[in-house]
Design an enzyme around this catalytic site. Structure first.
Site, short mmCIF file in Angstrom:
data_model
loop_
_atom_site.label_atom_id
_atom_site.label_comp_id
_atom_site.label_asym_id
_atom_site.label_seq_id
_atom_site.Cartn_x
_atom_site.Cartn_y
_atom_site.Cartn_z
N TRP A 175 17.33 16.11 -10.42
CA TRP A 175 16.15 15.25 -10.60
C TRP A 175 15.68 15.31 -12.05
CZ3 TRP A 175 16.90 13.26 -6.17
CH2 TRP A 175 17.04 14.04 -5.03
N ARG A 284 -5.96 -18.40 -4.83
CA ARG A 284 -5.33 -18.70 -3.54
C ARG A 284 -6.38 -19.20 -2.53
NH1 ARG A 284 -0.83 -19.89 -0.52
NH2 ARG A 284 -0.76 -18.73 1.44
N GLN A 295 -15.61 -11.94 2.43
CA GLN A 295 -16.28 -10.69 2.04
C GLN A 295 -15.33 -9.49 2.08
OE1 GLN A 295 -19.26 -8.74 4.52
NE2 GLN A 295 -20.71 -8.99 2.83
N GLN A 353 -1.19 -6.15 -0.29
CA GLN A 353 -1.78 -6.74 0.93
C GLN A 353 -2.51 -8.04 0.60
OE1 GLN A 353 -0.98 -5.34 3.66
NE2 GLN A 353 -2.22 -6.45 5.14
N GLY A 356 -0.10 -10.91 0.04
CA GLY A 356 0.76 -11.36 1.13
C GLY A 356 2.23 -11.27 0.76
N GLU A 380 5.96 16.54 -11.66
CA GLU A 380 5.00 17.30 -12.47
C GLU A 380 3.87 17.87 -11.61
OE1 GLU A 380 4.17 15.82 -16.43
OE2 GLU A 380 5.96 14.56 -16.32
N SER A 383 0.95 16.28 -5.18
CA SER A 383 -0.50 16.24 -4.95
C SER A 383 -1.00 17.52 -4.27
CB SER A 383 -0.85 15.03 -4.08
OG SER A 383 -0.64 13.85 -4.83
#
Ligand SMILES: Cc1cc2nc3c(=O)[nH]c(=O)nc-3n(C[C@H](O)[C@H](O)[C@H](O)COP(=O)(O)OP(=O)(O)OC[C@H]3O[C@@H](n4cnc5c(N)ncnc54)[C@H](O)[C@@H]3O)c2cc1C
Length: 434
Positions: A175, A284, A295, A353, A356, A380, A383
């Site tokens: 890697w 769009r 909203q 999302q 689309g 590095e 998380s």
């Protein structure tokens, strides 16, 4: 600590970098084969003077300071802030990432592979390699990870066996970004068995050494990466970076500088995704009006923008802390990398999302960012490793919390060093793992 907003000169530089990335670097990136080192792109980064900025040349005497520390004990002397400007590096990486992730990555890898030379190299090593790196003529790589030593980097096993006053290297690295096409590797090898992090030496290994071979690995992202095999590769004392058995510190000093800037890379990607989502949802139409008038869409965009800005501020604060040499750099860097990389994943996914189907079409910006954004949560320091660093730093600064261990029945009878022996720190050094 002026990190809440950029001054006009910094803002103008970032705008210029974004334009360069989009207009000059992106066309070069598009011509290349994904997953391979793009030498024309690296050369362009050199010609545009961007690689010279890697370690802070803007009025910074970085190379001279690092040179003064080079030679005996240079590794130990090169603490946070020495020979580098983390804030400038973050601005570079964020701005390039916005316009061309491949250029950002090519630049970052030149830095990752050569910062061990900047901080711990001898005058001869620096003269031989650094001008080539900053001109974009030599491609650098940082070779720490192995098949059985990733997060637990101090478990690395690549052997350095003494031979005629030098060593022979045998084992595998995996890697490794820019492998197997790099021109040289900073290689971390075991010189003392059973000594953990204290038995590792850093070597500068040119790619043409006999016994060094490698293969490219195909990844989700277009990142050039590969595996290296070492079969009795000869190295001499002139190839050592810093001090024998003290190479782990060279690796950790490098990662400490680069960790906030991985966050900056993520922020650049998040901003690009956010801007694409703003543009798309304003244009769009669906159900008789633009998407932005729904909203749930508007709130999602607001959430993306707020989280991106929060991540940016944490990155800037961590970089400024590094440059000032404050004692909370490990915690701040870990927080910045954690929040920024997780945020970028959220923002890019949300932007997909909102777009689309078109976002998933090969060649769309978001399809590209979706593949790019995943790896920085792993490399590095994953998380989870960042969270462990943050928690350890918090408890180390809180004497009452430290005493909790003594009250814990499960911990009863265990000496303190065993309670704290595991986790992402090199043994006894308080340095975070890779
Ligand atoms: C695109 C890319 C580029 C890379 N480039 C380089 C490079 O140039 N040079 C180099 O040396 N390496 C490089 N790496 C390797 C990278 O540093 C390792 O992948 C990373 O350190 C994690 O090691 P690992 O993959 O072996 O995962 P492991 O160490 O096996 O960890 C797997 C998972 O276990 C969990 N975990 C591990 N440790 C802990 C912990 N202490 N606490 C809680 N959970 C934990 C995490 O979820 C982690 O993701 C690169 C990797 C990638 C994906």
């Amino acid at each position: 600590m002026p990190v809440f907003s950029l001054d006009p000169a910094q803002a103008a530089w970032c705008a210029q970098l974004r334009t360069l990335a989009a207009e000059k670097l992106r066309p070069l990136a598009e011509k290349a084969e994904p997953g391979r080192v793009n030498r024309p792109l690296v050369a362009a980064l050199g010609e545009l003077g961007l690689l010279e900025r890697l370690f802070g040349t803007a009025g910074s005497p970085a190379p001279a300071r690092a040179a003064a520390g080079a030679g005996a004990g240079a590794g130990a002397g090169a603490g946070p802030g020495a020979g580098a400007r983390a804030f400038e590096l973050c601005l570079l990486r964020e701005s390039l990432a916005y316009g061309c992730t491949e250029a950002e990555t090519a630049l970052a890898l030149q830095g990752l592979g050569s910062y061990p030379i900047v901080q711990a190299g001898t005058a001869a090593q620096r003269e031989r390699w650094l001008p080539e790196v900053t001109a974009g003529r030599a491609v650098a790589a940082f070779a720490l990870s192995e098949p059985d030593a990733g997060s637990d980097a101090a478990a690395l096993a690549l052997k350095a066996v003494p031979d005629q006053g030098g060593w022979r290297l045998s084992g595998e690295k995996r890697w490794i970004s820019n492998a197997p096409e790099a021109d040289f590797y900073t290689v971390f090898a075991r010189t003392t068995e059973g000594a953990g992090a204290r038995g590792v030496t850093a070597f500068l290994v040119p790619a043409d050494r006999p016994g060094l071979a490698g293969t490219a690995l195909e990844m989700l992202s277009p990142h050039p990466i590969g595996a290296l095999t070492f079969t009795d590769v000869p190295v001499t004392r002139d190839d050592v970076l810093g001090d024998e058995d003290r190479g782990f510190r060279v690796a950790m000093n490098t990662l400490n500088l680069f960790r906030p800037s991985v966050g900056a890379f993520a922020v650049g990607m998040a901003q690009a995704a956010l801007d694409a989502a703003l543009d798309h949802t304003a244009r769009r139409t669906a159900f008789g009006g633009p998407l932005k008038d729904l909203q749930s869409v508007a709130h999602q965009v607001a959430e993306m923008a707020t989280r991106t800005e929060a991540a940016r501020l944490l990155v800037y604060a961590a970089a400024a802390a590094y440059d000032e040499g404050t004692d909370d750099v490990p915690k701040r860097s870990a927080m910045a990398k954690l929040l920024a990389t997780e945020t970028a994943q959220f923002v890019v996914d949300a932007a997909v999302q909102l777009h689309g189907a078109r976002a998933l079409q090969r060649g769309h910006l978001l399809e590209h960012l979706y593949r790019e954004v995943r790896a920085p949560r792993i490399y590095e320091g994953a998380s989870e490793v960042q969270r462990t660093i943050i928690a350890k730093e918090l408890y180390a600064k809180n004497p009452d919390a430290k005493n909790l261990d003594a009250k814990d029945p499960l911990a009863k009878g265990l000496p303190a060093h065993e309670l704290h022996a595991d986790g992402p720190y090199a043994e006894g050094t308080k340095e975070p793992y890779a």
